[in-house]
Design a protein around this motif. Structure first.
Motif, PDB file in Angstrom:
ATOM      1  N   LEU A   1       0.832  -1.202   0.000  1.00 36.77           N
ATOM      2  CA  LEU A   1       0.000   0.000   0.000  1.00 36.77           C
ATOM      3  C   LEU A   1       0.868   1.253   0.000  1.00 36.77           C
ATOM      4  O   LEU A   1       0.541   2.250  -0.657  1.00 36.77           O
ATOM      5  CB  LEU A   1      -0.934  -0.006   1.211  1.00 36.77           C
ATOM      6  N   ASP A   2       1.967   1.217   0.738  1.00 38.68           N
ATOM      7  CA  ASP A   2       2.914   2.336   0.765  1.00 38.68           C
ATOM      8  C   ASP A   2       3.472   2.569  -0.639  1.00 38.68           C
ATOM      9  O   ASP A   2       3.531   3.716  -1.126  1.00 38.68           O
ATOM     10  CB  ASP A   2       4.040   2.006   1.750  1.00 38.68           C
ATOM     11  N   ALA A   3       3.887   1.502  -1.312  1.00 36.30           N
ATOM     12  CA  ALA A   3       4.424   1.628  -2.672  1.00 36.30           C
ATOM     13  C   ALA A   3       3.385   2.209  -3.619  1.00 36.30           C
ATOM     14  O   ALA A   3       3.701   3.071  -4.463  1.00 36.30           O
ATOM     15  CB  ALA A   3       4.894   0.265  -3.165  1.00 36.30           C
ATOM     16  N   TRP A   4       2.153   1.738  -3.502  1.00 38.19           N
ATOM     17  CA  TRP A   4       1.064   2.218  -4.360  1.00 38.19           C
ATOM     18  C   TRP A   4       0.822   3.718  -4.167  1.00 38.19           C
ATOM     19  O   TRP A   4       0.847   4.498  -5.130  1.00 38.19           O
ATOM     20  CB  TRP A   4      -0.195   1.415  -4.066  1.00 38.19           C
ATOM     21  N   VAL A   5       0.601   4.142  -2.919  1.00 34.11           N
ATOM     22  CA  VAL A   5       0.280   5.538  -2.649  1.00 34.11           C
ATOM     23  C   VAL A   5       1.486   6.439  -2.922  1.00 34.11           C
ATOM     24  O   VAL A   5       1.343   7.524  -3.498  1.00 34.11           O
ATOM     25  CB  VAL A   5      -0.235   5.712  -1.207  1.00 34.11           C
ATOM     26  N   SER A   6       2.670   5.998  -2.545  1.00 30.86           N
ATOM     27  CA  SER A   6       3.869   6.799  -2.808  1.00 30.86           C
ATOM     28  C   SER A   6       4.091   6.985  -4.306  1.00 30.86           C
ATOM     29  O   SER A   6       4.523   8.056  -4.749  1.00 30.86           O
ATOM     30  CB  SER A   6       5.096   6.143  -2.174  1.00 30.86           C
ATOM     31  N   SER A   7       3.794   5.960  -5.098  1.00 29.50           N
ATOM     32  CA  SER A   7       3.938   6.097  -6.553  1.00 29.50           C
ATOM     33  C   SER A   7       2.927   7.096  -7.098  1.00 29.50           C
ATOM     34  O   SER A   7       3.246   7.869  -8.013  1.00 29.50           O
ATOM     35  CB  SER A   7       3.797   4.742  -7.245  1.00 29.50           C
ATOM     36  N   LEU A   8       1.714   7.089  -6.561  1.00 30.11           N
ATOM     37  CA  LEU A   8       0.720   8.071  -6.991  1.00 30.11           C
ATOM     38  C   LEU A   8       1.217   9.482  -6.718  1.00 30.11           C
ATOM     39  O   LEU A   8       1.066  10.383  -7.556  1.00 30.11           O
ATOM     40  CB  LEU A   8      -0.610   7.837  -6.257  1.00 30.11           C
ATOM     41  N   ILE A   9       1.805   9.691  -5.541  1.00 32.56           N
ATOM     42  CA  ILE A   9       2.256  11.023  -5.147  1.00 32.56           C
ATOM     43  C   ILE A   9       3.400  11.503  -6.028  1.00 32.56           C
ATOM     44  O   ILE A   9       3.359  12.599  -6.589  1.00 32.56           O
ATOM     45  CB  ILE A   9       2.685  11.036  -3.665  1.00 32.56           C
ATOM     46  N   THR A  10       4.447  10.688  -6.165  1.00 33.86           N
ATOM     47  CA  THR A  10       5.606  11.142  -6.933  1.00 33.86           C
ATOM     48  C   THR A  10       5.289  11.252  -8.423  1.00 33.86           C
ATOM     49  O   THR A  10       5.812  12.138  -9.103  1.00 33.86           O
ATOM     50  CB  THR A  10       6.828  10.228  -6.689  1.00 33.86           C
ATOM     51  N   ASP A  11       4.412  10.397  -8.946  1.00 30.35           N
ATOM     52  CA  ASP A  11       4.053  10.498 -10.357  1.00 30.35           C
ATOM     53  C   ASP A  11       3.160  11.698 -10.633  1.00 30.35           C
ATOM     54  O   ASP A  11       3.035  12.123 -11.785  1.00 30.35           O
ATOM     55  CB  ASP A  11       3.376   9.209 -10.832  1.00 30.35           C
ATOM     56  N   MET A  12       2.561  12.249  -9.589  1.00 33.36           N
ATOM     57  CA  MET A  12       1.740  13.448  -9.745  1.00 33.36           C
ATOM     58  C   MET A  12       2.569  14.725  -9.632  1.00 33.36           C
ATOM     59  O   MET A  12       2.363  15.680 -10.390  1.00 33.36           O
ATOM     60  CB  MET A  12       0.636  13.480  -8.679  1.00 33.36           C
ATOM     61  N   TYR A  13       3.538  14.743  -8.699  1.00 32.58           N
ATOM     62  CA  TYR A  13       4.236  15.990  -8.400  1.00 32.58           C
ATOM     63  C   TYR A  13       5.723  15.978  -8.748  1.00 32.58           C
ATOM     64  O   TYR A  13       6.325  17.029  -8.913  1.00 32.58           O
ATOM     65  CB  TYR A  13       4.092  16.324  -6.911  1.00 32.58           C
ATOM     66  N   GLY A  14       6.353  14.794  -8.824  1.00 30.73           N
ATOM     67  CA  GLY A  14       7.787  14.719  -9.072  1.00 30.73           C
ATOM     68  C   GLY A  14       8.541  14.458  -7.784  1.00 30.73           C
ATOM     69  O   GLY A  14       8.265  13.505  -7.058  1.00 30.73           O
ATOM     70  N   ASP A  15       9.533  15.315  -7.463  1.00 33.38           N
ATOM     71  CA  ASP A  15      10.248  15.211  -6.194  1.00 33.38           C
ATOM     72  C   ASP A  15       9.304  15.617  -5.069  1.00 33.38           C
ATOM     73  O   ASP A  15       8.687  16.699  -5.124  1.00 33.38           O
ATOM     74  CB  ASP A  15      11.469  16.129  -6.191  1.00 33.38           C
TER      75      ASP A  15
END
Length: 489
Positions: A128-142
């Protein structure tokens, strides 16, 4: 009093640190004789529901307008014209980061506990951490990652923004750890099985989802040779497949199937019809391709524009020239169980098909593609007609170039990922393999946005780290390409 309120707001909006595990949900759905707040299983369903509610809301408002699923009749809303207001960035940022606290707490509470199956909860948390973290970084970048969500534990209200390349590397580390934890298939206590609304706490299904998610993200960065992503794809799909099992059917799709009985409600279930579909209609691109393919899903997704006729609206229309609303979302979708999709089996098969075509692994690309087409239909309760499967517009023909085959794969993938957070947009940014229409009123120099800006509250309350991230990325606009963004004209 004002000081306390402001501190809470900083934690939520600037850093995503507020711990909110939906207390009523936990109280209703936890054994009253057991420890509730400290039990890792009590955090799974609230985190999932809240993330999926955020995803679906923003999917309908942002992803669907950019990706020509729908077109708004609100002339002042510019998203379908490729202009996005800075305020749009707030909702996903806070919604994702708040639940990331709960997700990471699952791991920590499980590590501290001694109950049967707690290593399974650790594996679930990492996925779940990998899923949500990927959503965040793919939306904003760094974005804040290593230091994020530590407002309570470390009193860190100004987290450093990690580089996207480093975030991806750590996401892969977490997915590797999850695979190791879950391959033991340690069952949780039988009384806790239902606390997981996705897979009923089945470690084998979570392991398969984690590795399928791994492939999604590996493919996203496969063109970055320094990552060795292609070698890992080959290992998962070919040389070491038994060590990395993936989803094998729709029965293993990662989705929360809404029952519309509390608490598992489709978030649109109680909305008025006019609030659900009154301000938008399907686009020409969305409708025309379904018509061109004679796709049976058209009838379960869209209303008729006139008797027996389906039609779409022009996306990117000029300001002041709002087109007439035609086919729009069927109101039955408000109660549909399938809108809680995280990653379905069809998407995985399209990923495998692309990996085969690109030579990343020795797999049957055509066979995987066909499985994906069938699975995408089955997900919505349909069977793909033989005439559909044998159509030259659907089949991967021997006379097709690899590029033409990839275009067919991605059109089918586009429909398979309908209502799935921002995956249509993320994948278009990676490949540009969809022939989206270019409306006459496009802004932003006609360029598809590639990210959302950082929320304004973060800019002011974490200024030093924000400015450091912006200097690395070259700005904080919607066109600043992130680390994995390919150079495609």
């Amino acid at each position: 009093m004002k000081k306390n309120i402001r501190k809470g707001f900083i934690l939520l909006a600037a850093c995503g640190l507020l711990q909110s595990c939906t207390k009523d949900f936990v109280a209703i759905n936890t054994n009253p004789n057991a420890i509730s707040a400290a039990a890792p299983q009590s955090l799974i369903a609230p985190a999932l529901l809240n993330v999926l509610n955020t995803n679906l809301s923003r999917n309908m408002r942002i992803n669907n307008e950019l990706m020509q699923v729908t077109v708004t009749v609100n002339d002042a809303l510019e998203i379908q014209r490729y202009e996005i207001r800075p305020s749009e960035a707030e909702s996903t940022w806070s919604g994702w980061y708040v639940q990331l606290t709960n997700i990471r707490d699952i791991y920590q509470k499980a590590a501290e506990g001694q109950q049967k199956g707690y290593q399974t909860y650790q594996g679930i948390s990492l996925i779940l951490d990998a899923w949500v973290s990927s959503l965040i970084t793919d939306m904003y970048g760094d974005v804040p990652y290593t230091d994020s969500n530590k407002g309570y534990s470390d009193n860190n209200l100004t987290p450093v923004f990690d580089k996207q390349a480093d975030i991806y590397a750590d996401i892969f580390r977490k997915l590797e750890e999850a695979n190791t934890l879950l391959k033991g298939k340690v069952a949780v206590e039988s009384t806790n099985l239902a606390m997981d609304p996705i897979f009923n706490s089945d470690p084998a299904k979570w392991q398969k989802f984690g590795n399928s998610l791994y492939l999604r993200l590996l493919l996203r960065i496969a063109h970055k040779s320094e990552t060795n992503a292609v070698a890992k794809i080959k290992e998962i799909l070919e040389t070491n497949a038994t060590e990395y099992p993936v989803m094998q059917s729709n029965a293993e799709t990662a989705a929360l199937y809404y029952t519309n009985v509390q608490p598992y409600m489709n978030p649109y279930f109680n909305s008025r019809d006019i609030d659900f579909n009154g301000s938008k209609g399907y686009s020409e691109f969305f409708i025309n391709n379904l018509l061109d393919l004679s796709d049976p899903r058209l009838k379960i997704w869209a209303t008729e524009a006139t008797l027996g006729v389906y039609g779409g609206m022009q996306s990117g229309y000029k300001r002041g020239n709002v087109p007439e609303q035609q086919s729009t979302l069927l109101t039955s979708l408000k109660a549909d169980s399938h809108m809680g999709n995280i990653m379905n089996y069809a998407e995985l098969q399209f990923i495998i098909a692309e990996c085969g075509l690109r030579g990343y692994a020795q797999v049957d690309a055509s066979g995987a593609y066909l499985k994906g087409v069938n699975a995408a239909m089955e997900y919505w309760g349909l069977t793909a007609p033989t005439t559909y499967l044998t159509s030259e517009k659907v089949q991967l023909l021997s006379t097709d170039s690899d590029h033409a085959k990839l275009k067919k794969i991605h059109l089918q993938k586009y429909y398979a990922m309908l209502f799935t957070d921002f995956q249509q947009w993320y994948e278009y940014r990676r490949t540009q393999l969809l022939d989206l229409y270019k409306g006459p009123g496009l802004l932003n120099q006609g360029k598809m946005p590639v990210r959302l800006n950082y929320p304004t509250i973060v800019q002011s309350l974490n200024k030093v780290n924000y400015q450091d991230a912006v200097s690395r990325m070259g700005g904080d606009g919607i066109n600043e390409k992130m680390w994995w963004q390919p150079s495609i004209n």
